[in-house]
Design a protein around this motif. Structure first.
Motif, short mmCIF file in Angstrom:
data_model
loop_
_atom_site.label_atom_id
_atom_site.label_comp_id
_atom_site.label_asym_id
_atom_site.label_seq_id
_atom_site.Cartn_x
_atom_site.Cartn_y
_atom_site.Cartn_z
N TRP A 119 1.05 4.28 -2.71
CA TRP A 119 0.90 5.81 -2.36
C TRP A 119 2.15 6.54 -2.55
O TRP A 119 1.87 7.62 -2.76
N ALA A 120 3.18 6.31 -2.18
CA ALA A 120 4.37 7.04 -2.15
C ALA A 120 4.67 7.43 -3.76
O ALA A 120 5.21 8.63 -3.79
N MET A 121 4.65 6.43 -4.65
CA MET A 121 4.76 6.69 -5.93
C MET A 121 3.83 7.77 -6.56
O MET A 121 4.18 8.53 -7.36
N ASN A 164 10.83 0.04 -1.17
CA ASN A 164 10.14 0.67 -2.35
C ASN A 164 11.09 1.01 -3.40
O ASN A 164 10.59 0.88 -4.60
N ALA A 175 3.88 1.62 -0.78
CA ALA A 175 4.64 1.84 -2.17
C ALA A 175 3.86 2.34 -3.27
O ALA A 175 4.39 3.39 -4.00
N ILE A 184 3.02 5.76 -16.33
CA ILE A 184 4.10 5.01 -16.41
C ILE A 184 4.92 4.71 -15.05
O ILE A 184 5.21 3.56 -14.74
N ASN A 185 5.03 5.78 -14.35
CA ASN A 185 5.60 5.28 -12.99
C ASN A 185 4.71 4.34 -12.17
O ASN A 185 5.18 3.37 -11.36
N ASP A 230 12.94 -3.44 -9.60
CA ASP A 230 12.54 -4.60 -10.21
C ASP A 230 11.60 -4.36 -11.29
O ASP A 230 11.52 -4.89 -12.29
N GLY A 231 10.69 -3.31 -11.17
CA GLY A 231 9.74 -2.89 -12.21
C GLY A 231 10.59 -2.27 -13.53
O GLY A 231 10.02 -2.63 -14.70
N MET A 260 9.82 8.02 -6.51
CA MET A 260 9.79 7.12 -5.42
C MET A 260 10.50 7.47 -4.12
O MET A 260 9.91 7.40 -3.03
N SER A 312 3.00 -4.90 -17.83
CA SER A 312 2.70 -3.77 -18.72
C SER A 312 2.95 -4.00 -20.30
O SER A 312 2.40 -3.40 -21.03
N GLN A 327 12.56 9.65 -18.04
CA GLN A 327 11.29 9.22 -17.42
C GLN A 327 11.85 8.30 -16.27
O GLN A 327 11.26 8.05 -15.39
N ASP A 380 4.59 -3.55 -12.12
CA ASP A 380 5.71 -4.39 -12.71
C ASP A 380 6.56 -4.98 -11.59
O ASP A 380 6.59 -6.04 -11.54
N GLY A 381 7.05 -4.17 -10.88
CA GLY A 381 7.81 -4.54 -9.77
C GLY A 381 7.33 -5.35 -8.87
O GLY A 381 8.10 -6.22 -8.15
N LEU A 382 5.91 -5.12 -8.63
CA LEU A 382 5.03 -6.23 -7.52
C LEU A 382 4.80 -7.50 -8.63
O LEU A 382 4.09 -8.36 -7.64
N GLN A 383 5.04 -7.51 -9.64
CA GLN A 383 4.81 -8.78 -10.44
C GLN A 383 3.17 -8.72 -10.41
O GLN A 383 2.69 -9.93 -10.51
N ILE A 422 5.63 1.07 -13.52
CA ILE A 422 6.82 0.59 -13.14
C ILE A 422 6.50 -0.13 -11.86
O ILE A 422 7.13 -1.15 -11.59
N VAL A 423 6.06 0.63 -10.99
CA VAL A 423 5.79 -0.13 -9.41
C VAL A 423 4.92 -1.27 -9.63
O VAL A 423 5.28 -2.36 -8.96
N ILE A 438 11.30 -2.45 -5.21
CA ILE A 438 10.17 -2.56 -6.13
C ILE A 438 10.27 -1.88 -7.64
O ILE A 438 10.16 -2.27 -8.39
N GLY A 466 8.58 10.46 -2.56
CA GLY A 466 7.29 10.35 -2.04
C GLY A 466 7.58 9.53 -0.93
O GLY A 466 6.89 9.64 0.23
N SER A 467 8.48 8.24 -0.86
CA SER A 467 8.41 7.55 0.55
C SER A 467 8.99 8.28 1.48
O SER A 467 8.39 8.28 2.71
N TYR A 518 12.38 1.75 -21.68
CA TYR A 518 12.57 3.15 -21.59
C TYR A 518 13.69 3.99 -22.20
O TYR A 518 14.11 4.97 -21.80
N THR A 539 0.74 -1.30 -0.04
CA THR A 539 0.03 0.21 -0.03
C THR A 539 0.76 1.28 -0.06
O THR A 539 0.57 2.22 -0.83
N ILE A 553 6.49 11.04 2.95
CA ILE A 553 5.40 10.71 3.92
C ILE A 553 5.93 10.06 4.97
O ILE A 553 5.27 10.14 6.18
#
Lengths: 242, 242
Positions: free
Chosen positions: A171-173, B202, A169, A201-202, B208-209, B173, A216, B165, A208-211, A205-206, B205, B176-177, B159, A167, B180
DNA sequence: CTAAATTAATGACGAATCGTCAAACATAGA
DNA sequence: TCTATGTTTGACGATTCGTCATTAATTTAG
């Protein structure tokens, strides 16, 4: 008692009116020019009455912030009847948040300002309570969506034991992207990216990172983005482009 | 002329001194209590002299913000001699940014406040120029690292045609992280995550993405995080825990 | 319906702040 | 030493915040 409730309603209505005026002042002049004296002068009430509503200037800021959160929550509520896969529904949240900042730039700026202990210390407890409750409800909504998707095996189980981390991650992005895009001073980096698709896009990416499936590259999320615009937020977009 | 440069140096030294005092005032009292009168009183100079340095209160804020960026830049500079794979080096940037916010909470808070057109409008042009130049240098540093990694095929080529980008994604990220985590009011969501590893997770993630190799499940990045702490920022961490 | 009691609204006021500017002061060069 | 140039000073006007005694409105009791 009917008189009691009538009174309460009148007070609430007046408060909304004062908030409208406050926003008007910031729009016409600037954030710094919003003073209690000006707000009083522009309203048909006196200083004392204004202070009956807002215990301090900081309390007024928090009230504006609370209105912003109420609007956000109502926008998020709109996607209850949006059909799509779980990733699209998360994207709709990001879309909604960005749209909120576009429709209500002043309320967005205020939330950023309010985010500090010094402000909270001077706001009334009732106001802070209302504020954090609305915020929690929205966080829980996002967390609920993640929970469902996890149960359906649509994303990595790596973070299964702490859904709040996921959550956070997302939210922060969203917050970081939108805040930098909309509030930062112009900088070469931002001038060279496509502002209209940066948040999508951002978020992608997140996810995708969480699979979070489908990836995408397996799905046309630009089309989803357009679909969200049309099916969920057409109303807000219409007023924005008017 | 030597007198010229001596004069200039004295002025610069006095400015740093005034900034030290400003931070001291915010530390002891609060952001709102930082007034030009108090700064004057605490210094051994007069109001007019203080206003010779800072054209307005907003200009003083920008000066504090500029100092923050200078410190950040010097912290990022420290990882020049850090050995590690490209992902670890990106993580070191995130680590550095988070550490900066821990070591300099007041400067962090100020940067957040300054991020608004209303403030920039009242700051002196020279100050704004210095500020945005430092910011750009840091963005370019991050972008350079991404460029190298891309050339070495260490992350997705999706990308490739817009490295800014990717830069923006990592930047957003981190920002934001940390924002917050450190500035938000306590909320259930934040209470249920591990604050110490949230920024690392974060960032992981996002990386990884971006399919930045090696993936988070192929490498012990928690160990990298510890190694960054020891090898790059031991000095800062020591003063933090003193 | 009137009078007392309670509640709400008013705006003048004190304290604090911002930024200015004419006058005092310092320094450098002739 | 004297003048010209630049720097420093702090008193001042203009705003702003938040308070509180006073006034007005509303409710309750008789």
């Amino acid at each position: 008692m009917t008189t009691q409730t009538r009174k309460a309603r009148e007070v609430a209505e007046r408060e909304e009116l004062l908030l409208d005026l406050a926003i008007e002042i910031i729009e016409k002049h600037s954030f710094a020019k919003l003073t209690m004296d000006k707000l009083t002068a522009r309203s048909e009430y006196s200083k004392g009455t204004v202070y009956n509503h807002f215990s301090s200037k900081e309390d007024l800021w928090c009230a504006l912030c609370a209105r912003g959160l109420r609007i956000q929550k109502s926008m998020f509520g709109k996607l209850a009847n949006f059909k799509g896969n779980s990733r699209e529904r998360i994207l709709a949240l990001s879309f909604g948040y960005e749209l909120f900042t576009l429709c209500h730039p002043i309320l967005t700026m205020v939330s950023l300002r309010v985010m500090s202990p010094a402000v909270f210390e001077k706001a009334s407890p009732a106001r802070i309570k209302a504020l954090s409750e609305t915020e929690d409800e929205m966080v829980e909504m996002l967390k609920g969506m993640i929970e469902t998707a996890m149960a359906n095996n649509e994303l990595s189980r790596r973070y299964e034991d702490n859904l709040y981390q996921v959550t956070f991650a997302i939210w922060a992005m969203s917050f970081g992207s939108v805040t930098i895009l909309r509030n930062s001073t112009p900088t070469p980096c931002l001038e060279r990216i496509d502002v209209d698709s940066a948040v999508l896009i951002n978020a992608s990416i997140v996810l995708d990172g969480l699979q979070w499936q489908p990836y995408s590259w397996e799905w046309d999320y630009k089309a989803s983005w357009r679909r969200i615009a049309e099916e969920v937020f057409s109303e807000e977009l219409a007023t924005l482009n008017k």
